[in-house]
Design a protein around this motif. Structure first.
Motif, PDB file in Angstrom:
ATOM      1  N   THR A 177       0.827  -1.208   0.000  1.00  0.00           N
ATOM      2  CA  THR A 177       0.000   0.000   0.000  1.00  0.00           C
ATOM      3  C   THR A 177       0.860   1.257   0.000  1.00  0.00           C
ATOM      4  N   GLN A 204       1.697   4.051  -3.325  1.00  0.00           N
ATOM      5  CA  GLN A 204       1.421   5.481  -3.198  1.00  0.00           C
ATOM      6  C   GLN A 204       2.696   6.334  -3.239  1.00  0.00           C
ATOM      7  N   ALA A 246       3.387  14.926   4.062  1.00  0.00           N
ATOM      8  CA  ALA A 246       2.899  13.593   3.691  1.00  0.00           C
ATOM      9  C   ALA A 246       2.664  12.680   4.891  1.00  0.00           C
ATOM     10  N   ASP A 251       0.401  12.685   7.406  1.00  0.00           N
ATOM     11  CA  ASP A 251      -0.986  12.265   7.615  1.00  0.00           C
ATOM     12  C   ASP A 251      -1.437  11.258   6.567  1.00  0.00           C
ATOM     13  N   ARG A 252      -1.017  11.456   5.323  1.00  0.00           N
ATOM     14  CA  ARG A 252      -1.396  10.520   4.257  1.00  0.00           C
ATOM     15  C   ARG A 252      -0.812   9.134   4.531  1.00  0.00           C
ATOM     16  N   ALA A 253       0.452   9.069   4.935  1.00  0.00           N
ATOM     17  CA  ALA A 253       1.087   7.786   5.239  1.00  0.00           C
ATOM     18  C   ALA A 253       0.399   7.113   6.428  1.00  0.00           C
ATOM     19  N   ASP A 273      -2.697   7.497   7.412  1.00  0.00           N
ATOM     20  CA  ASP A 273      -4.018   7.025   6.971  1.00  0.00           C
ATOM     21  C   ASP A 273      -3.912   5.724   6.180  1.00  0.00           C
ATOM     22  N   LEU A 274      -2.906   5.625   5.320  1.00  0.00           N
ATOM     23  CA  LEU A 274      -2.717   4.403   4.536  1.00  0.00           C
ATOM     24  C   LEU A 274      -2.443   3.206   5.437  1.00  0.00           C
TER      25      LEU A 274
END
Length: 80
Positions: free
Chosen positions: A19, A23, A52, A54-56, A58-59
């Motif tokens: 995942t 990304q 980045a 928060d994006r990591a 969340d993933l």
């Protein structure tokens, strides 16, 4: 820059790495052991830009609930 350290169960490590890599994150994977029964764990090291994080997170939340996450400030990050 931040260093994200994720300690996750071996059973979800492959999906978590896949995942993150899909990304665009670069991941270093380390075998580790821990917990009450000394079960197999995987520690993932991910260097990311501040924007980045928060994006990591969340993933990883979506791929591996229950994962321990540690975020550290990096003074320097470079690929040699």
């Amino acid at each position: 820059m931040k260093l994200l350290i994720f300690v996750t169960d071996d059973s979800v490590a492959d999906a978590t790495v896949d995942t993150l890599v899909e990304q665009g994150f670069r991941v270093t994977r380390l075998a580790s052991t821990g917990g009450f029964l000394r079960k197999g764990r995987t520690t993932l090291l991910v260097g990311v830009e501040d924007a980045a994080v928060d994006r990591a997170l969340d993933l990883v939340r979506g791929a591996a609930p229950g994962t321990l996450s540690i975020t550290l400030d990096l003074e320097r990050y470079e690929r040699l």
